[in-house]
Scaffold this motif. Sequence first.
Motif, PDB file in Angstrom:
ATOM      1  N   SER A  78       0.840  -1.185   0.072  1.00 27.23           N
ATOM      2  CA  SER A  78      -0.197   0.072   0.016  1.00 27.23           C
ATOM      3  C   SER A  78       0.839   1.320   0.107  1.00 27.23           C
ATOM      4  O   SER A  78       1.880   1.255   0.747  1.00 27.23           O
ATOM      5  N   ASP A 131       1.111   5.552   0.271  1.00 28.47           N
ATOM      6  CA  ASP A 131       0.465   6.576   0.705  1.00 28.47           C
ATOM      7  C   ASP A 131       0.996   7.794   0.255  1.00 28.47           C
ATOM      8  O   ASP A 131       2.331   8.200   0.422  1.00 28.47           O
ATOM      9  N   GLY A 188      -7.167   9.542   2.681  1.00 31.56           N
ATOM     10  CA  GLY A 188      -7.880   8.247   2.596  1.00 31.56           C
ATOM     11  C   GLY A 188      -7.724   7.675   1.418  1.00 31.56           C
ATOM     12  O   GLY A 188      -6.869   7.909   0.677  1.00 31.56           O
ATOM     13  N   ALA A 189      -8.570   6.599   0.828  1.00 34.28           N
ATOM     14  CA  ALA A 189      -8.283   6.060  -0.320  1.00 34.28           C
ATOM     15  C   ALA A 189      -8.160   6.970  -1.353  1.00 34.28           C
ATOM     16  O   ALA A 189      -9.046   7.875  -1.608  1.00 34.28           O
ATOM     17  N   THR A 244      -3.472   5.503  -1.025  1.00 30.97           N
ATOM     18  CA  THR A 244      -3.792   6.157  -0.157  1.00 30.97           C
ATOM     19  C   THR A 244      -3.381   7.547  -0.465  1.00 30.97           C
ATOM     20  O   THR A 244      -2.340   7.844  -1.046  1.00 30.97           O
ATOM     21  N   ASP A 255      -2.831  11.356   1.687  1.00 32.25           N
ATOM     22  CA  ASP A 255      -2.710  12.052   2.975  1.00 32.25           C
ATOM     23  C   ASP A 255      -2.182  13.479   2.529  1.00 32.25           C
ATOM     24  O   ASP A 255      -1.049  13.445   2.777  1.00 32.25           O
ATOM     25  N   THR A 301       4.945   7.142   1.334  1.00 26.05           N
ATOM     26  CA  THR A 301       5.322   6.155   2.287  1.00 26.05           C
ATOM     27  C   THR A 301       4.867   4.922   1.902  1.00 26.05           C
ATOM     28  O   THR A 301       3.630   4.500   1.400  1.00 26.05           O
ATOM     29  N   PHE A 324       3.579   0.882   3.161  1.00 27.31           N
ATOM     30  CA  PHE A 324       3.127   0.051   4.145  1.00 27.31           C
ATOM     31  C   PHE A 324       2.784  -1.207   3.659  1.00 27.31           C
ATOM     32  O   PHE A 324       2.523  -1.416   2.262  1.00 27.31           O
ATOM     33  N   ARG A 369      10.120   5.066   2.444  1.00 28.21           N
ATOM     34  CA  ARG A 369       9.680   6.223   2.098  1.00 28.21           C
ATOM     35  C   ARG A 369      10.409   7.045   0.974  1.00 28.21           C
ATOM     36  O   ARG A 369      11.595   6.638   0.799  1.00 28.21           O
TER      37      ARG A 369
END
Lengths: 220, 381
Positions: free
Chosen positions: B162, B164, B219-220, B261, B263, B279, B281, B291
């Motif tokens: 995932s 971000d 979020g997504a 996602t 942010d 980043t 995950f 990252r």
Amino acid sequence: MRGNETLVLALPKGRILGEVIPLVRRAGIEIEPAFDDPDSRQLRFATSHPGLDVIRVRNFDVATFVAFGAAHLGVAGNDVLMEFEYLDIYAPLDLKVGHCRLAVAAPAEDAGRDDPARWSQVRIATKYPEITRRHFARRGVQAECIKLNGAMELAPSLGLSRQIVDLVQTGSTLRANGLVEIEHIADITSRLIVNRAALKTRAEEVTGWIERFREAADAA
Amino acid sequence: MNEPLHPALLPQGLRDLLPPDAAIEAGVVARQMAVLASHGYQRVKPPLVEFEENLLAGAGAAMAPETFRLMDPISQRMIGLRADMTPQVARIAMTRLGKAPRPLRLCYAGQVLRVRGGETRPERQVGQVGAELIGTDAITADVEVVTLAAAALAASGVAGLSVDLTLPTLVPAVCAALGLGAAAVDALRAALDHKDAAAVAAVGGRAALLLGKLLAAAGAATKALASLDALDLPPAAAAERARLAAVVAAVQRAAPDLAITVDPVENRGFEYHTGVSFTLFARGVRGELGRGGRYRTGNGDGEAATGFTLYTDTVLRALPAPAPVPRLYVPLGADPDAAARRRGEGWATVAGLAPVADAAAEAKRLDCGHWLDGDQILALE
């Protein structure tokens, strides 16, 4: 090592729990009956949602479980969050319960006796050594902290320390022990906290729970 | 009173890697580096220590509190032990490879040392694998590093990845446009870092309202970009937003399986970044796998660059235990060609150095599942 697929919500034992449970219910979570059974030794509880379990731990431990991702969501006061400043915890929602304040208190007869501007060092009994050190360092005073886990109010009368830093709700415990609040450090409420990686990797589910708690808190 | 030091005790946050973990780690690094090399990133190897002044210049300053320092008895200057390799690679690009054609693609793998571990990541010595793409401001470069980082992690066996994406320049642009003072910005920064909506609201005013909305937009990716689009941002911030949307769309096309996602207020550790950052995950794994993002080389006045760093310790936590290499006991006097053939087939042969009465028992004692009898492989019971 991979974590749990089932989401885990960590709730704090003690004072706050009674105020938090109605919010949990209003968010649509029914916890299995053993949770309310004082004789039960169970620590982890199923809920009406198959993908969500609840654990009940000490309030400082809620933050630890969530920081390490062992629990994905939790309820903790911002006193706990300020003490640890875990980078892996997000506190997206103020639940507006568990109101109290974090304050410095001293014996009533000491108040106003000397000039705090002249202090270079103070000795303080507290459950919050980090917050205390930071608070006093900000005004150039070094705080020597004595870590206690309870009954801080005893410390001044028995000569352990002149002052204490503790949570104050009504102030009656302080008064009963001959202490007065001399400095306000922070206002405290309970927050819904989430693990950072859980929020990023399971955005839909975790955000969904934050929203349900937001509605529950707003309805209160 | 000083207790005697136990010979096995290591300083806090340091560890020995034993079999099979040391080999697993080396394998992970090799697979990730192979992906970077196959995309045209050429390997560089900076030294463990360098002059503090250079190591902590520009973006390197972020690692100053984490850097071990010592006095170099030869030059009488302070030298620092690297806590991050990115500034070293940026230095190489700026100086020794200053004339190499741009865009310059470099990769590296090595160990770094930190004064303190994090609360949830106590390791003080950690492995880094990274890539830097230097001398380009193109959106295609942003997309390349995100997808390359994901590809390197996938090649090393990480599942449930995932990414971000964030814009470290967005909040400063908003604060500047609203004319906030430094103290208010610091308070907001701290609140945003903890996603503390209550503390953001407490700052009050138009800034709190707008930043609260930015906070809620996280979020997504698709949903987050839609919420971001609905906000009335100052021109500088709006341009950044458009770039982020372009990067997200291109990454979605290039890596459709990657969970994305967004942010918009993430800032921690991105203080020196100048554009789209990210980043990595993995589902169910504690902490960040890596990252990266946009920065400028030198003292923030050099070339436009982007890149990423993967953290080997977190990557290892994300991997299932790999199948061990099968070990074959070869008794003394066996045909060397037969043993060589078996090695060619993927066996690790363990040679007997003295005659033994019971080869099966010796194989078992030496952690071999099989032993060689003539040209035949026999399995232990």
